[in-house]
Design an enzyme around this catalytic site. Sequence first.
Site, PDB file in Angstrom:
ATOM      1  N   TYR A 157      15.526  -1.537   4.804  1.00  9.67           N
ATOM      2  CA  TYR A 157      16.884  -1.568   5.368  1.00  9.67           C
ATOM      3  C   TYR A 157      17.389  -0.150   5.649  1.00  9.67           C
ATOM      4  CZ  TYR A 157      21.811  -3.061   5.713  1.00  9.67           C
ATOM      5  OH  TYR A 157      23.109  -3.309   6.132  1.00  9.67           O
ATOM      6  N   LYS A 161      18.359   1.302   9.328  1.00 13.96           N
ATOM      7  CA  LYS A 161      19.710   1.770   9.629  1.00 13.96           C
ATOM      8  C   LYS A 161      19.708   3.246  10.040  1.00 13.96           C
ATOM      9  CE  LYS A 161      22.129  -1.964   9.021  1.00 13.96           C
ATOM     10  NZ  LYS A 161      22.679  -2.647  10.221  1.00 13.96           N
TER      11      LYS A 161
END
Length: 256
Positions: A157, A161
């Site tokens: 993640y 991002k």
Amino acid sequence: MPGTRSTEGRVAIVTGAARGIGAATVQRLAADGLTVAVLDLEESGATKTADGIRTAGGTAIAVRCDVTNAGAVDAAVSLVADELGPATVLVNNAGITRDNLLFRMDESDWDAVMGVHLRGSFLITRAVQKHMVSAGWGRIVNLSSTAALGNRGQANYSTAKAGLQGFTKTLAVELGKFGITANCIAPGFIASDMTRATANRLGVAWEQYAEDRAKAIPVQRVGRVEDVANAVSFFVDERSSFVSGQVLYVAGGPRA
């Protein structure tokens, strides 16, 4: 709904808009006078969100779309153009988590997160930008996270991002000459279905979990989905036309 802003009548696509930050964003853009397309893999949730916008006086359609599928993305963007008009505003919000420590994370956890966040944002941005170029005007807003700065148990993640921030800056460089801006919002801890699921997974009551997280945030409260939607509204408006390639941390402090 009020319609006095420079973006009134423009068509916006928001991905992952069935609930949470995406739903709050599409609702805010509709209130700003935009015509909106609610894209989500979950059709029932997208329909509910679109219905609510229409009930409030806005114009919205729900479109089921798997953003990782190139054919589905192209079909969805074409459908929006046929029913609402060409989209010149895009908010890449769709996202998933598959949290685990690195040594426990398997390839499917990595690939799934990269697929939605990075491949999905690439595919739909590629499909929509042609409408923006034709119009000589466009707004792209990508949703990153404070996790881009690094977060235990989120190697996939956090990487995705951070990648969206680089993607945003490159879009700003490539598309600026066509009247298109690209900016990124990196929320901190936001009360949402995703963070409630985290509390549940940890076996902590939501109220206690939110209270504990708020203590580490300088403004001493957790974020609301509307906080992020308000930032999107700014980046979409004509008043931000000289702001591009930026990352705005909506986190209640330097990092939260």
